[in-house]
Design an enzyme around this catalytic site. Structure first.
Site, short mmCIF file in Angstrom:
data_model
loop_
_atom_site.label_atom_id
_atom_site.label_comp_id
_atom_site.label_asym_id
_atom_site.label_seq_id
_atom_site.Cartn_x
_atom_site.Cartn_y
_atom_site.Cartn_z
N LEU A 132 0.84 -1.19 0.00
CA LEU A 132 0.00 0.00 0.00
C LEU A 132 0.88 1.24 0.00
O LEU A 132 1.95 1.26 0.61
CB LEU A 132 -0.91 0.03 1.24
CG LEU A 132 -1.84 -1.17 1.46
CD1 LEU A 132 -2.68 -0.93 2.72
CD2 LEU A 132 -2.73 -1.40 0.26
N ASP A 133 0.42 2.30 -0.69
CA ASP A 133 1.11 3.57 -0.61
C ASP A 133 1.17 4.02 0.85
O ASP A 133 0.34 3.63 1.68
CB ASP A 133 0.36 4.64 -1.41
CG ASP A 133 0.28 4.32 -2.89
OD1 ASP A 133 1.18 3.61 -3.39
OD2 ASP A 133 -0.68 4.77 -3.54
N LYS A 134 2.13 4.88 1.15
CA LYS A 134 2.30 5.34 2.52
C LYS A 134 1.00 5.90 3.09
O LYS A 134 0.64 5.63 4.24
CB LYS A 134 3.39 6.41 2.57
CG LYS A 134 3.62 7.01 3.96
CD LYS A 134 4.60 8.16 3.93
CE LYS A 134 4.72 8.82 5.29
NZ LYS A 134 5.58 10.02 5.28
N ARG A 227 -6.28 5.26 -7.83
CA ARG A 227 -6.18 6.72 -7.82
C ARG A 227 -6.15 7.28 -9.24
O ARG A 227 -6.82 8.28 -9.55
CB ARG A 227 -4.93 7.13 -7.04
CG ARG A 227 -4.94 6.69 -5.59
CD ARG A 227 -3.57 6.83 -4.93
NE ARG A 227 -3.11 8.21 -4.92
CZ ARG A 227 -1.89 8.57 -4.57
NH1 ARG A 227 -0.98 7.65 -4.24
NH2 ARG A 227 -1.55 9.85 -4.56
#
Length: 299
Positions: A132-134, A227
Site C-alpha cells: 500500500l502507498d504510505k 487513484r
C-alpha cells in the site's frame, strides 16, 4: 518448518518433482531445498525429485532458512488481525510506509514486523504480498515462508473503500485503461496508450454531499491504479492532490484496503478479513451521508 503432503491416487507413479509442483512448491523452492542439503523424503526415506511416488506416501521436506534481512528491527506499533505459520495480515494506518525506501529508511511496517518476529524468537523476513502507498490505509497480507508466498500472491483478492469527489450514479462500473509513467515523473502515473493493461472494477455504494463512496477491486496491480483510474473518469479521490483531488475535507487520499480474501496455502479454506474505515475517512463519510444504504456483506 517441515511440510508434508500425502500422494493421492491420481499421482501414483508421477515423478516427485511433478507432484510437488502440483502442490504449489515452485521450481525455485525445490532447488533451494536441494541446495540446503536436506532433500525430500517419502515415508522418511530420501527420494530424488526424478523418482516416482506412490499412492499414500507421505512426502516431507524442511523449508530452507530465510536469508538474512537488511531490515533493522524497530518497535513500530503493529495491529495484527491474522497470524499463523503461513500468513499474517496487518492493518496499516495512513502515514506509515510499508517498507524502507530512500525517503523513508526506517520506522516502517517492515521494521515493526521484523521486530515482532524477533520478539517471538522466530527470525524471518518481511514478505508483503500486497503493498500500500504510505498514505493508503488498511490490510496488508504477508507470507510467512517461501512456500506460502507465491500461493498467497496468486489467490489474494482485495477490496478497497474509496471516497471520490463528485456524486456518481449508484451501481457497478469499470475502468479499463492502460497506466504508465506520467512524463519524467518517478512517482506520478497516468492513463496512456504506452502504459500497461489495467482494469479496475468498482461499485458506487453511496453518493451525497459532493462525494461518492466506492468499493474498488483492482484486477491488475499497477502503481496508484485506483487513484489514476478514478481521476481519469473525472472523480479524483478526496485528498489526492497528486491526481486532482483537494484537501478541503481530508488530509490524505481517501483510500483504504477494507476487505481481504485469500485461500489458506495448506488447507485451501478461504479467509475473509475486514478493516473498518479509519477515523478520517469515517468523518468525511458521515459528513457526506455515505454510510447508509449499503452493507459490508457487499464488499
Amino acid at each position: 518448518m517441515q511440510l508434508e503432503f500425502v500422494v493421492p491416487p491420481a499421482f501414483d507413479g508421477a515423478r516427485l518433482g511433478t507432484f510437488l509442483r502440483t502442490q504449489g512448491v515452485t521450481a525455485g523452492l525445490i532447488r533451494s531445498v536441494k541446495h540446503a542439503g536436506r532433500g525430500f523424503f517419502a515415508d522418511g526415506v530420501p527420494l530424488h525429485t526424478d523418482r516416482p511416488v506412490c499412492t499414500g506416501q507421505r512426502i516431507t521436506f524442511v523449508l530452507p532458512p530465510d536469508p538474512p534481512t537488511s531490515v533493522v528491527p524497530q518497535p513500530v506499533p503493529l495491529k495484527i488481525v491474522y497470524e499463523d505459520d503461513f500468513a499474517a495480515v496487518l492493518d496499516k494506518p495512513a502515514g506509515l510506509a510499508v517498507h524502507p525506501t530512500l525517503n523513508h529508511p526506517d520506522k516502517t511496517l517492515a521494521n515493526g514486523w521484523v521486530f515482532h518476529l524477533q520478539r517471538q524468537g522466530t527470525p524471518g523476513v518481511f514478505r508483503p504480498v500486497n503493498r500500500l502507498d504510505k498514505n493508503t490505509s488498511g490490510l496488508v497480507l504477508c507470507a510467512q515462508n517461501a512456500y506460502a508466498a507465491p500461493l498467497l500472491a496468486a489467490g489474494a483478492q482485495k477490496c478497497y473503500l474509496a471516497i471520490a469527489q463528485g456524486e456518481m450514479p449508484l451501481g457497478p462500473g469499470r475502468v479499463e485503461a492502460p497506466i504508465g509513467r506520467r512524463g519524467d515523473s518517478i512517482i506520478g502515473r497516468c492513463v496512456t496508450p504506452q502504459g500497461k493493461y489495467s482494469l479496475t472494477e468498482y461499485t458506487v455504494l453511496a453518493a451525497g454531499g459532493g462525494y461518492s463512496l466506492l468499493a474498488c477491486t483492482p484486477r491488475t496491480g499497477r502503481t496508484h491504479q485506483i487513484r489514476v483510474h478514478t481521476a481519469y473518469i473525472g472523480h479524483p479521490l478526496a485528498g489526492d492532490t497528486l491526481y486532482g483531488g483537494d484537501l478541503q475535507q481530508i488530509a490524505r487520499h481517501a483510500l483504504h484496503c477494507a476487505v481481504l480474501r485469500f485461500p489458506h496455502p495448506m488447507t485451501g479454506a478461504v479467509q475473509r478479513l475486514e478493516s473498518p474505515l479509519p477515523a478520517d475517512m469515517q468523518a468525511l463519510a458521515v459528513k457526506a451521508g455515505l454510510l447508509q444504504g449499503w452493507s459490508w456483506r457487499q464488499l
